[in-house]
Scaffold this motif. Structure first.
Motif, PDB file in Angstrom:
ATOM      1  N   ASP A  48      48.338  40.648 -21.623  1.00  0.00           N
ATOM      2  CA  ASP A  48      48.289  40.160 -21.166  1.00  0.00           C
ATOM      3  C   ASP A  48      46.983  39.544 -20.547  1.00  0.00           C
ATOM      4  O   ASP A  48      46.552  38.393 -19.448  1.00  0.00           O
ATOM      5  N   GLY A  49      46.756  38.620 -22.178  1.00  0.00           N
ATOM      6  CA  GLY A  49      46.146  37.936 -21.350  1.00  0.00           C
ATOM      7  C   GLY A  49      44.886  36.955 -22.852  1.00  0.00           C
ATOM      8  O   GLY A  49      45.403  37.541 -24.034  1.00  0.00           O
ATOM      9  N   MET A  50      43.719  36.218 -22.778  1.00  0.00           N
ATOM     10  CA  MET A  50      42.929  35.904 -24.368  1.00  0.00           C
ATOM     11  C   MET A  50      42.651  36.921 -25.084  1.00  0.00           C
ATOM     12  O   MET A  50      42.089  36.324 -26.527  1.00  0.00           O
ATOM     13  N   GLY A  51      42.354  38.063 -24.216  1.00  0.00           N
ATOM     14  CA  GLY A  51      41.597  38.965 -25.079  1.00  0.00           C
ATOM     15  C   GLY A  51      41.864  39.279 -26.169  1.00  0.00           C
ATOM     16  O   GLY A  51      43.462  39.432 -26.173  1.00  0.00           O
ATOM     17  N   GLY A  52      41.278  39.408 -27.476  1.00  0.00           N
ATOM     18  CA  GLY A  52      41.521  39.953 -28.286  1.00  0.00           C
ATOM     19  C   GLY A  52      41.567  41.754 -28.730  1.00  0.00           C
ATOM     20  O   GLY A  52      42.157  42.184 -30.101  1.00  0.00           O
ATOM     21  N   ALA A  53      41.364  42.590 -27.785  1.00  0.00           N
ATOM     22  CA  ALA A  53      41.409  44.384 -28.247  1.00  0.00           C
ATOM     23  C   ALA A  53      40.141  44.718 -28.840  1.00  0.00           C
ATOM     24  O   ALA A  53      40.246  45.751 -29.436  1.00  0.00           O
ATOM     25  N   THR A  54      39.526  43.515 -28.700  1.00  0.00           N
ATOM     26  CA  THR A  54      37.697  44.422 -30.203  1.00  0.00           C
ATOM     27  C   THR A  54      37.095  43.758 -28.682  1.00  0.00           C
ATOM     28  O   THR A  54      36.498  42.810 -27.709  1.00  0.00           O
ATOM     29  N   SER A  55      35.557  44.672 -28.654  1.00  0.00           N
ATOM     30  CA  SER A  55      34.337  44.280 -28.764  1.00  0.00           C
ATOM     31  C   SER A  55      34.315  42.601 -29.193  1.00  0.00           C
ATOM     32  O   SER A  55      33.283  41.981 -28.472  1.00  0.00           O
ATOM     33  N   SER A  56      34.357  41.963 -30.119  1.00  0.00           N
ATOM     34  CA  SER A  56      34.059  40.534 -31.073  1.00  0.00           C
ATOM     35  C   SER A  56      34.986  39.582 -29.928  1.00  0.00           C
ATOM     36  O   SER A  56      34.305  38.477 -30.404  1.00  0.00           O
ATOM     37  N   THR A  57      35.951  40.348 -29.429  1.00  0.00           N
ATOM     38  CA  THR A  57      36.969  38.713 -28.538  1.00  0.00           C
ATOM     39  C   THR A  57      37.400  39.330 -27.120  1.00  0.00           C
ATOM     40  O   THR A  57      37.913  37.939 -27.082  1.00  0.00           O
ATOM     41  N   SER A  58      36.420  40.191 -26.639  1.00  0.00           N
ATOM     42  CA  SER A  58      37.153  40.318 -25.385  1.00  0.00           C
ATOM     43  C   SER A  58      35.647  39.694 -24.014  1.00  0.00           C
ATOM     44  O   SER A  58      34.698  40.394 -23.699  1.00  0.00           O
ATOM     45  N   LYS A  59      35.481  38.058 -24.750  1.00  0.00           N
ATOM     46  CA  LYS A  59      33.946  37.440 -24.321  1.00  0.00           C
ATOM     47  C   LYS A  59      34.203  35.880 -23.340  1.00  0.00           C
ATOM     48  O   LYS A  59      35.460  35.595 -24.187  1.00  0.00           O
ATOM     49  N   CYS A  60      33.722  35.786 -22.404  1.00  0.00           N
ATOM     50  CA  CYS A  60      33.905  34.648 -21.690  1.00  0.00           C
ATOM     51  C   CYS A  60      32.401  33.778 -21.703  1.00  0.00           C
ATOM     52  O   CYS A  60      31.432  34.902 -21.710  1.00  0.00           O
ATOM     53  N   VAL A  61      32.707  32.903 -21.518  1.00  0.00           N
ATOM     54  CA  VAL A  61      31.693  32.345 -21.899  1.00  0.00           C
ATOM     55  C   VAL A  61      31.356  31.075 -20.444  1.00  0.00           C
ATOM     56  O   VAL A  61      32.542  29.713 -19.741  1.00  0.00           O
ATOM     57  N   ILE A  62      30.178  30.434 -19.386  1.00  0.00           N
ATOM     58  CA  ILE A  62      30.208  29.481 -18.339  1.00  0.00           C
ATOM     59  C   ILE A  62      28.944  28.851 -18.904  1.00  0.00           C
ATOM     60  O   ILE A  62      28.087  28.876 -19.100  1.00  0.00           O
ATOM     61  N   LEU A  63      29.706  26.893 -19.349  1.00  0.00           N
ATOM     62  CA  LEU A  63      28.494  26.225 -19.045  1.00  0.00           C
ATOM     63  C   LEU A  63      28.721  25.686 -18.247  1.00  0.00           C
ATOM     64  O   LEU A  63      29.116  24.924 -17.329  1.00  0.00           O
ATOM     65  N   SER A  64      27.223  24.524 -18.218  1.00  0.00           N
ATOM     66  CA  SER A  64      26.746  23.668 -16.802  1.00  0.00           C
ATOM     67  C   SER A  64      25.559  22.933 -17.657  1.00  0.00           C
ATOM     68  O   SER A  64      24.631  23.598 -18.332  1.00  0.00           O
ATOM     69  N   PRO A  65      25.650  21.644 -17.373  1.00  0.00           N
ATOM     70  CA  PRO A  65      23.478  21.103 -17.101  1.00  0.00           C
ATOM     71  C   PRO A  65      23.214  21.598 -16.926  1.00  0.00           C
ATOM     72  O   PRO A  65      23.428  22.489 -15.450  1.00  0.00           O
ATOM     73  N   SER A  66      22.372  21.799 -17.650  1.00  0.00           N
ATOM     74  CA  SER A  66      20.611  23.030 -17.446  1.00  0.00           C
ATOM     75  C   SER A  66      20.105  22.145 -15.875  1.00  0.00           C
ATOM     76  O   SER A  66      19.378  21.384 -15.662  1.00  0.00           O
ATOM     77  N   SER A  67      19.802  23.247 -15.323  1.00  0.00           N
ATOM     78  CA  SER A  67      18.869  23.160 -14.188  1.00  0.00           C
ATOM     79  C   SER A  67      17.331  23.841 -14.181  1.00  0.00           C
ATOM     80  O   SER A  67      16.393  23.373 -13.852  1.00  0.00           O
ATOM     81  N   ARG A  68      17.170  23.517 -15.818  1.00  0.00           N
ATOM     82  CA  ARG A  68      15.496  23.651 -16.056  1.00  0.00           C
ATOM     83  C   ARG A  68      14.955  22.929 -17.118  1.00  0.00           C
ATOM     84  O   ARG A  68      16.133  21.716 -18.155  1.00  0.00           O
ATOM     85  N   PRO A  69      13.585  22.479 -16.981  1.00  0.00           N
ATOM     86  CA  PRO A  69      13.425  20.918 -17.738  1.00  0.00           C
ATOM     87  C   PRO A  69      13.469  21.380 -19.107  1.00  0.00           C
ATOM     88  O   PRO A  69      12.934  22.142 -19.497  1.00  0.00           O
ATOM     89  N   ASP A  70      13.365  20.198 -19.471  1.00  0.00           N
ATOM     90  CA  ASP A  70      14.073  20.030 -21.465  1.00  0.00           C
ATOM     91  C   ASP A  70      14.679  20.707 -22.083  1.00  0.00           C
ATOM     92  O   ASP A  70      14.748  21.231 -23.179  1.00  0.00           O
ATOM     93  N   HIS A  71      16.196  20.961 -21.463  1.00  0.00           N
ATOM     94  CA  HIS A  71      16.608  21.459 -21.321  1.00  0.00           C
ATOM     95  C   HIS A  71      18.509  20.825 -21.605  1.00  0.00           C
ATOM     96  O   HIS A  71      18.281  20.332 -20.544  1.00  0.00           O
ATOM     97  N   ASP A  72      19.419  21.432 -22.477  1.00  0.00           N
ATOM     98  CA  ASP A  72      20.510  20.202 -21.884  1.00  0.00           C
ATOM     99  C   ASP A  72      21.740  21.156 -21.059  1.00  0.00           C
ATOM    100  O   ASP A  72      22.121  20.754 -20.876  1.00  0.00           O
ATOM    101  N   VAL A  73      21.589  21.857 -22.020  1.00  0.00           N
ATOM    102  CA  VAL A  73      22.854  22.972 -20.781  1.00  0.00           C
ATOM    103  C   VAL A  73      22.091  24.688 -20.754  1.00  0.00           C
ATOM    104  O   VAL A  73      21.168  25.272 -21.258  1.00  0.00           O
ATOM    105  N   ASP A  74      22.942  24.360 -19.598  1.00  0.00           N
ATOM    106  CA  ASP A  74      22.653  26.911 -18.874  1.00  0.00           C
ATOM    107  C   ASP A  74      23.584  27.144 -19.588  1.00  0.00           C
ATOM    108  O   ASP A  74      25.122  27.133 -19.322  1.00  0.00           O
ATOM    109  N   TYR A  75      23.711  28.278 -19.843  1.00  0.00           N
ATOM    110  CA  TYR A  75      24.590  29.375 -21.302  1.00  0.00           C
ATOM    111  C   TYR A  75      25.013  30.617 -20.174  1.00  0.00           C
ATOM    112  O   TYR A  75      23.771  31.584 -20.497  1.00  0.00           O
ATOM    113  N   LEU A  76      25.923  31.078 -20.035  1.00  0.00           N
ATOM    114  CA  LEU A  76      25.878  32.071 -19.540  1.00  0.00           C
ATOM    115  C   LEU A  76      26.885  33.129 -20.297  1.00  0.00           C
ATOM    116  O   LEU A  76      28.053  32.352 -19.351  1.00  0.00           O
TER     117      LEU A  76
END
Length: 402
Positions: A64-92
């Motif tokens: 009942d979700g987007m996961g694939g029932a393995t550690s390799s497919t049970s992942k989420c990522v959040i990105l935003s414009p970087s708050s750090r100098p000289d970086h493009d993006v913050d990746y969580l």
């Protein structure tokens, strides 16, 4: 107490992109697209990501979700414009447990770091002037879980990411465009007693006292991701194991977890064994062996002469089907430092790159390590991966689920 949700309540639609990065897949979000309650760390964010992926699921299927029932497919990522100098993006990065009720934020996913670079361009976080020209766009990523910089060298043409190509990656069925990743100063910032050292104990090899096993030589390193390396022979393995031999054996899984817990305690990542239950993403446990012939999970013959050593690694309590990108950084770094168990399994001596065998095939990773005043450090690690969008639009979750 939360009020009951009416049976007719519509599902929430949240903009999302489903991407493959390396040998992993995950659901990618722009921070500004998340519901307000999930834009900050906390229970609401965790519950939302769990519901998106389909966890916790006592059936272990994430149907009942987007996961694939393995550690390799049970992942989420959040990105935003970087708050750090000289970086493009913050990746969580969030590793969503499959059956258990938690999201592990303690480390990075090296494979999805590839997709993070491509997604940053797709999402409009990279200045268009750097994307318009045909060639390579170098995306400077701030990895917010571990406070490190990653450079993703992404091929672009006519203002868009190039996804098709002839680069082949063992563990991924179809070829795609090559993305080169550089992990800068990839040693951990340092939790616990290690204080940021590449080797938290100060030793290239330690002896772990593991309950039920006894004294076990181990190299514990924090490059890429905290990793505990042991010799395959010392735990009754050959280094050529495939998933069915490990993941269906509860006794072996318990044995490997006990080694991981002992390593986590020795590295200062946890204070009690009980803490390991909700910190499964780090550290990793891996075993190494000298190069030998074997058949990959796809039936491909891997010749000993084509690799430097064999490595197998656990991810979220199961043998990984290939090799985690962050663990690959740890392997390359340890291989570059004479005297570690990884280096000795590879034949010893100095080196700046290593090719190792894993369950799906082989992988080459480079690392630059140096010793200054008796202390080892690593300045960068480099590997190639690929990424592409699988689906984009909206992910839906039931109202009141977070």
């Amino acid at each position: 107490m939360t009020a009951p949700v009416p049976l007719h309540a519509p599902q929430l639609r949240i903009p999302a992109t489903y991407m493959r990065g390396g040998t992993s897949k995950g659901v990618f979000f722009r921070l500004e697209d998340l519901p307000a309650a999930a834009r900050v760390p906390g229970p609401a964010r965790d519950a939302l990501l769990q519901r998106v992926i389909g966890s916790p699921d006592p059936y272990g299927k994430q149907t009942d979700g987007m996961g694939g029932a393995t550690s390799s497919t049970s992942k989420c990522v959040i990105l935003s414009p970087s708050s750090r100098p000289d970086h493009d993006v913050d990746y969580l990065y969030g590793q969503v447990a499959i059956e258990e009720n938690f999201v592990d934020w303690s480390g990075n996913c090296g494979n999805l770091s590839t997709a993070a670079g491509a997604f940053a361009i797709h999402a409009g976080y990279v200045d268009a002037s750097r994307v318009d020209a045909n060639g390579i766009c170098s995306v400077r990523i701030w990895q917010a879980n571990i406070n490190k910089t990653i450079l993703a060298h992404v091929p672009v043409a006519a203002g868009a990411v190039v996804e098709s190509g002839d680069f082949e990656l063992d563990g991924v069925t179809f070829p795609a465009a090559e993305i080169v990743l550089e992990f800068l100063d990839p040693s951990d910032e340092g939790e616990g007693e290690g204080g940021g050292a590449l080797f938290p104990s100060g030793n290239l090899v330690d002896v772990l006292e593991v309950p039920g096993i006894g004294a076990l030589p181990a190299s514990m390193i924090t490059a890429g991701i905290p990793t505990v390396f042991v010799n395959a022979a010392d735990i009754g393995f050959t280094g050529t194991e495939l998933q069915p031999a490990i993941n269906t054996d509860k006794a072996l899984l318990a044995k490997l977890e006990s080694i991981r817990v002992a390593g986590a305690l020795a590295m200062g990542l946890i204070k009690t064994p009980e803490e390991a239950a909700t910190r499964q993403h780090t550290p990793k446990i891996a075993w190494v062996a000298p190069a030998t012939d074997y058949l990959s999970s796809a039936g491909k013959a891997i010749a000993a002469g084509d690799i430097d050593l064999n490595v197998r690694a656990m991810s979220m309590g199961k043998l990984h089907h290939a090799m985690m990108g962050t663990a690959s950084v740890a392997i390359a770094t340890a291989a570059a430092i004479p005297g570690t168990l990884v280096n000795l399994a590879a034949g010893g001596g100095a080196r700046d790159a290593v090719r190792f065998g894993h369950p799906s095939g082989t992988l080459r990773v480079g690392a630059q390590a140096q010793q200054v005043d008796g202390q080892w450090s690593v300045t960068r690690a480099v590997m190639s991966r690929s990424a592409r969008i699988l689906m984009e639009g909206w992910v839906r979750v039931p109202a009141g689920s977070f």
